[in-house]
Scaffold this motif. Structure first.
Motif, PDB file in Angstrom:
ATOM      1  N   PRO A 115     -22.572  16.479  15.530  1.00 34.61           N
ATOM      2  CA  PRO A 115     -22.282  17.905  17.183  1.00 34.61           C
ATOM      3  C   PRO A 115     -20.993  17.359  17.464  1.00 34.61           C
ATOM      4  CG  PRO A 115     -22.709  15.109  17.057  1.00 34.61           C
ATOM      5  CD  PRO A 115     -22.627  15.366  15.558  1.00 34.61           C
ATOM      6  N   PHE A 116     -20.308  18.031  16.851  1.00 36.44           N
ATOM      7  CA  PHE A 116     -18.881  17.957  17.140  1.00 36.44           C
ATOM      8  C   PHE A 116     -17.923  18.693  16.052  1.00 36.44           C
ATOM      9  CE2 PHE A 116     -19.231  13.922  14.669  1.00 36.44           C
ATOM     10  CZ  PHE A 116     -18.245  14.005  13.816  1.00 36.44           C
ATOM     11  N   VAL A 117     -16.857  19.633  16.992  1.00 33.95           N
ATOM     12  CA  VAL A 117     -16.285  21.099  15.878  1.00 33.95           C
ATOM     13  C   VAL A 117     -14.734  19.815  15.969  1.00 33.95           C
ATOM     14  CG1 VAL A 117     -18.029  22.372  15.893  1.00 33.95           C
ATOM     15  CG2 VAL A 117     -15.995  22.380  18.054  1.00 33.95           C
ATOM     16  N   PHE A 118     -14.412  20.236  15.044  1.00 32.50           N
ATOM     17  CA  PHE A 118     -12.376  20.280  14.488  1.00 32.50           C
ATOM     18  C   PHE A 118     -11.758  21.661  15.099  1.00 32.50           C
ATOM     19  CE2 PHE A 118     -13.802  16.510  12.477  1.00 32.50           C
ATOM     20  CZ  PHE A 118     -13.462  15.394  12.733  1.00 32.50           C
ATOM     21  N   ILE A 119     -11.426  21.642  16.612  1.00 34.43           N
ATOM     22  CA  ILE A 119     -10.038  22.278  16.927  1.00 34.43           C
ATOM     23  C   ILE A 119      -9.052  22.717  16.240  1.00 34.43           C
ATOM     24  CG2 ILE A 119      -9.380  24.504  18.116  1.00 34.43           C
ATOM     25  CD1 ILE A 119     -12.509  24.334  17.593  1.00 34.43           C
ATOM     26  N   HIS A 120      -7.805  23.708  14.970  1.00 36.30           N
ATOM     27  CA  HIS A 120      -6.535  23.370  14.421  1.00 36.30           C
ATOM     28  C   HIS A 120      -5.851  24.399  14.964  1.00 36.30           C
ATOM     29  CE1 HIS A 120      -8.334  20.337  11.717  1.00 36.30           C
ATOM     30  NE2 HIS A 120      -9.686  20.760  11.369  1.00 36.30           N
ATOM     31  N   SER A 121      -5.152  23.758  15.394  1.00 38.13           N
ATOM     32  CA  SER A 121      -4.165  24.746  16.208  1.00 38.13           C
ATOM     33  C   SER A 121      -3.028  25.352  15.344  1.00 38.13           C
ATOM     34  CB  SER A 121      -3.941  24.581  17.037  1.00 38.13           C
ATOM     35  OG  SER A 121      -2.907  23.948  17.935  1.00 38.13           O
ATOM     36  N   ILE A 122      -2.578  26.203  14.649  1.00 37.54           N
ATOM     37  CA  ILE A 122      -0.807  26.088  13.483  1.00 37.54           C
ATOM     38  C   ILE A 122      -0.067  27.180  14.706  1.00 37.54           C
ATOM     39  CG2 ILE A 122       0.289  26.599  11.955  1.00 37.54           C
ATOM     40  CD1 ILE A 122      -2.281  24.603  11.645  1.00 37.54           C
ATOM     41  N   THR A 123       0.824  26.577  14.645  1.00 37.83           N
ATOM     42  CA  THR A 123       2.276  27.644  15.050  1.00 37.83           C
ATOM     43  C   THR A 123       3.246  27.783  14.371  1.00 37.83           C
ATOM     44  OG1 THR A 123       1.335  26.257  17.446  1.00 37.83           O
ATOM     45  CG2 THR A 123       4.023  27.004  17.367  1.00 37.83           C
ATOM     46  N   ALA A 124       3.474  29.095  13.854  1.00 34.72           N
ATOM     47  CA  ALA A 124       4.790  29.219  12.809  1.00 34.72           C
ATOM     48  C   ALA A 124       5.939  28.740  14.310  1.00 34.72           C
ATOM     49  CB  ALA A 124       4.356  30.510  12.775  1.00 34.72           C
ATOM     50  N   ILE A 125       6.954  28.767  13.860  1.00 27.47           N
ATOM     51  CA  ILE A 125       8.382  28.097  13.442  1.00 27.47           C
ATOM     52  C   ILE A 125       9.295  28.595  13.068  1.00 27.47           C
ATOM     53  CG2 ILE A 125       9.952  26.521  15.026  1.00 27.47           C
ATOM     54  CD1 ILE A 125       7.244  24.681  15.460  1.00 27.47           C
ATOM     55  N   GLU A 126      10.366  29.744  13.460  1.00 25.24           N
ATOM     56  CA  GLU A 126      11.177  30.360  12.668  1.00 25.24           C
ATOM     57  C   GLU A 126      12.155  29.468  12.101  1.00 25.24           C
ATOM     58  OE1 GLU A 126      14.095  34.531  12.483  1.00 25.24           O
ATOM     59  OE2 GLU A 126      12.695  33.617  14.768  1.00 25.24           O
ATOM     60  N   ASN A 127      12.421  29.144  10.808  1.00 23.83           N
ATOM     61  CA  ASN A 127      12.976  28.645   9.836  1.00 23.83           C
ATOM     62  C   ASN A 127      12.759  27.073  10.451  1.00 23.83           C
ATOM     63  OD1 ASN A 127      14.870  31.412   9.085  1.00 23.83           O
ATOM     64  ND2 ASN A 127      15.771  31.097  11.306  1.00 23.83           N
ATOM     65  N   ASP A 128      11.409  27.178  10.280  1.00 24.20           N
ATOM     66  CA  ASP A 128      10.904  25.728  10.550  1.00 24.20           C
ATOM     67  C   ASP A 128       9.882  25.678   9.801  1.00 24.20           C
ATOM     68  OD1 ASP A 128      11.462  22.837  10.483  1.00 24.20           O
ATOM     69  OD2 ASP A 128      11.614  22.771  12.948  1.00 24.20           O
ATOM     70  N   ASN A 129       9.695  24.237   9.732  1.00 22.66           N
ATOM     71  CA  ASN A 129       8.125  24.244   9.434  1.00 22.66           C
ATOM     72  C   ASN A 129       6.815  24.415  10.598  1.00 22.66           C
ATOM     73  OD1 ASN A 129       8.861  23.609   6.650  1.00 22.66           O
ATOM     74  ND2 ASN A 129       9.146  20.849   7.171  1.00 22.66           N
ATOM     75  N   HIS A 130       5.487  24.892  10.147  1.00 22.90           N
ATOM     76  CA  HIS A 130       4.890  25.040  11.120  1.00 22.90           C
ATOM     77  C   HIS A 130       4.151  22.968  11.545  1.00 22.90           C
ATOM     78  CE1 HIS A 130       2.525  24.031   7.697  1.00 22.90           C
ATOM     79  NE2 HIS A 130       1.235  23.225   8.666  1.00 22.90           N
ATOM     80  N   GLN A 131       3.722  23.773  12.690  1.00 22.02           N
ATOM     81  CA  GLN A 131       2.987  22.879  13.464  1.00 22.02           C
ATOM     82  C   GLN A 131       1.934  22.732  13.810  1.00 22.02           C
ATOM     83  OE1 GLN A 131       4.900  22.354  17.709  1.00 22.02           O
ATOM     84  NE2 GLN A 131       7.412  21.692  17.428  1.00 22.02           N
ATOM     85  N   HIS A 132       0.847  21.677  13.634  1.00 19.75           N
ATOM     86  CA  HIS A 132      -0.406  21.633  13.133  1.00 19.75           C
ATOM     87  C   HIS A 132      -1.116  20.212  14.506  1.00 19.75           C
ATOM     88  CE1 HIS A 132      -4.034  20.741  10.330  1.00 19.75           C
ATOM     89  NE2 HIS A 132      -4.398  20.665  11.183  1.00 19.75           N
ATOM     90  N   LYS A 133      -1.707  20.599  15.087  1.00 18.96           N
ATOM     91  CA  LYS A 133      -2.103  19.930  15.685  1.00 18.96           C
ATOM     92  C   LYS A 133      -3.933  20.584  16.314  1.00 18.96           C
ATOM     93  CE  LYS A 133       1.829  19.765  18.942  1.00 18.96           C
ATOM     94  NZ  LYS A 133       1.938  19.693  20.512  1.00 18.96           N
ATOM     95  N   THR A 134      -4.425  18.509  15.659  1.00 19.63           N
ATOM     96  CA  THR A 134      -5.873  18.562  16.043  1.00 19.63           C
ATOM     97  C   THR A 134      -6.557  17.977  17.204  1.00 19.63           C
ATOM     98  OG1 THR A 134      -6.144  19.069  13.520  1.00 19.63           O
ATOM     99  CG2 THR A 134      -7.655  18.701  14.922  1.00 19.63           C
ATOM    100  N   ILE A 135      -7.495  19.066  17.288  1.00 21.15           N
ATOM    101  CA  ILE A 135      -8.620  18.086  18.631  1.00 21.15           C
ATOM    102  C   ILE A 135      -9.738  18.649  18.277  1.00 21.15           C
ATOM    103  CG2 ILE A 135      -8.919  19.321  20.679  1.00 21.15           C
ATOM    104  CD1 ILE A 135      -6.345  20.855  21.533  1.00 21.15           C
ATOM    105  N   LEU A 136     -10.561  17.431  19.357  1.00 10.72           N
ATOM    106  CA  LEU A 136     -11.908  17.231  18.437  1.00 10.72           C
ATOM    107  C   LEU A 136     -12.752  17.328  20.123  1.00 10.72           C
ATOM    108  CD1 LEU A 136     -14.385  16.245  17.092  1.00 10.72           C
ATOM    109  CD2 LEU A 136     -13.620  13.480  17.660  1.00 10.72           C
ATOM    110  N   LYS A 137     -13.811  18.057  19.918  1.00  7.67           N
ATOM    111  CA  LYS A 137     -14.247  18.490  21.168  1.00  7.67           C
ATOM    112  C   LYS A 137     -15.988  18.269  20.546  1.00  7.67           C
ATOM    113  CE  LYS A 137     -15.160  20.877  24.979  1.00  7.67           C
ATOM    114  NZ  LYS A 137     -13.851  20.266  25.898  1.00  7.67           N
ATOM    115  N   LYS A 138     -16.350  17.948  21.692  1.00  8.01           N
ATOM    116  CA  LYS A 138     -18.334  17.223  21.502  1.00  8.01           C
ATOM    117  C   LYS A 138     -18.788  18.193  21.769  1.00  8.01           C
ATOM    118  CE  LYS A 138     -21.452  13.341  21.618  1.00  8.01           C
ATOM    119  NZ  LYS A 138     -20.897  12.083  22.182  1.00  8.01           N
ATOM    120  N   ILE A 139     -20.323  19.013  20.726  1.00  3.16           N
ATOM    121  CA  ILE A 139     -21.116  20.060  20.965  1.00  3.16           C
ATOM    122  C   ILE A 139     -22.333  19.188  21.965  1.00  3.16           C
ATOM    123  CG2 ILE A 139     -22.209  21.528  20.430  1.00  3.16           C
ATOM    124  CD1 ILE A 139     -21.257  21.760  17.541  1.00  3.16           C
ATOM    125  N   ILE A 140     -21.882  19.348  23.303  1.00  2.00           N
ATOM    126  CA  ILE A 140     -23.481  18.904  23.789  1.00  2.00           C
ATOM    127  C   ILE A 140     -24.157  19.538  23.653  1.00  2.00           C
ATOM    128  CG2 ILE A 140     -23.785  19.173  26.597  1.00  2.00           C
ATOM    129  CD1 ILE A 140     -21.391  19.371  27.907  1.00  2.00           C
TER     130      ILE A 140
END
Length: 209
Positions: A3-28
């Motif tokens: 009953p939940f999903v993970f939301i993975h956001s990827i941010t591209a940064i020029e001349n650097d490593n990308h950023q990866h953040k994860t949010i957990l969301k519960k399904i009502i």
């Protein structure tokens, strides 16, 4: 399905490593829509369901502040494993050898949106080029060693770096915020009897029992 999903956001940064953040969301319970508020900029959103099944949710070049985005989980937006896309001959090659064939996957399979291996996640862009970046597929589900869940259940946090919410994934016959209740055996408690049927945020006289 859990009953939940993970939301993975990827941010591209020029001349650097990308950023990866994860949010957990519960399904009502009894809902098929979730709302997520993201305050940081991002370029790609992946939606992860149970059994590490990934879908491409959002893909864009520029981040627009205060934007309202609606997306759906569609079967043709599922990210496939290279084990499903390549035959054993290619898979048995050393990684540096079979990875050079990744651009052909996007060009040969016009409906393919994204794919992955043990190291990378790749996206097929509008020009059918493959854009690949490192992606951690081995996140541990023990709340960083502070597992509050009972009965050996998995513990998830809403954010890897700065968590403010922990959620327990209860297996069959267990429920509660810490999976502390069980429906096994004969009991008379209303908590046990009605636990699976109680809808959150619904008045008692409007409950389905």
């Amino acid at each position: 399905m859990m009953p939940f999903v993970f939301i993975h956001s990827i941010t591209a940064i020029e001349n650097d490593n990308h950023q990866h953040k994860t949010i957990l969301k519960k399904i009502i319970f009894d809902r098929n829509i979730i709302t997520v508020f993201i305050t940081h900029s991002f370029h790609v959103l992946f939606i992860e369901l149970a059994n590490r099944t990934y879908y491409l949710g959002v893909l864009r070049e520029k981040f627009i502040e205060s934007e309202h985005i609606q997306t759906r989980i569609l079967s043709n937006y599922q990210c496939l494993s290279i084990n499903e896309l390549m035959n054993n001959t290619f898979l048995n090659y050393a990684f540096v050898h079979h990875a050079k064939y990744y651009p052909y996957l996007c060009q040969q399979q016009k409906q393919l949106k994204c794919f992955y291996d043990n190291r990378y996640r790749c996206i097929c862009d509008v020009n059918r080029f493959s854009n690949c970046f490192t992606f951690n597929h081995t996140l541990s589900y023990d709340c960083q060693g502070e597992n509050i869940c009972e009965n050996g259940d998995l513990c998830f946090q809403d954010n890897i770096k700065c968590p403010i919410l922990s959620i327990c994934a209860c297996p069959e016959c267990y429920y509660g915020t810490k999976c502390q209740f069980s429906t096994r055996g004969f009991v008379l408690s209303l908590d046990y009897i009605l636990g699976y049927h109680i809808k959150p945020n619904v008045l008692f006289h409007r409950q389905p029992f």
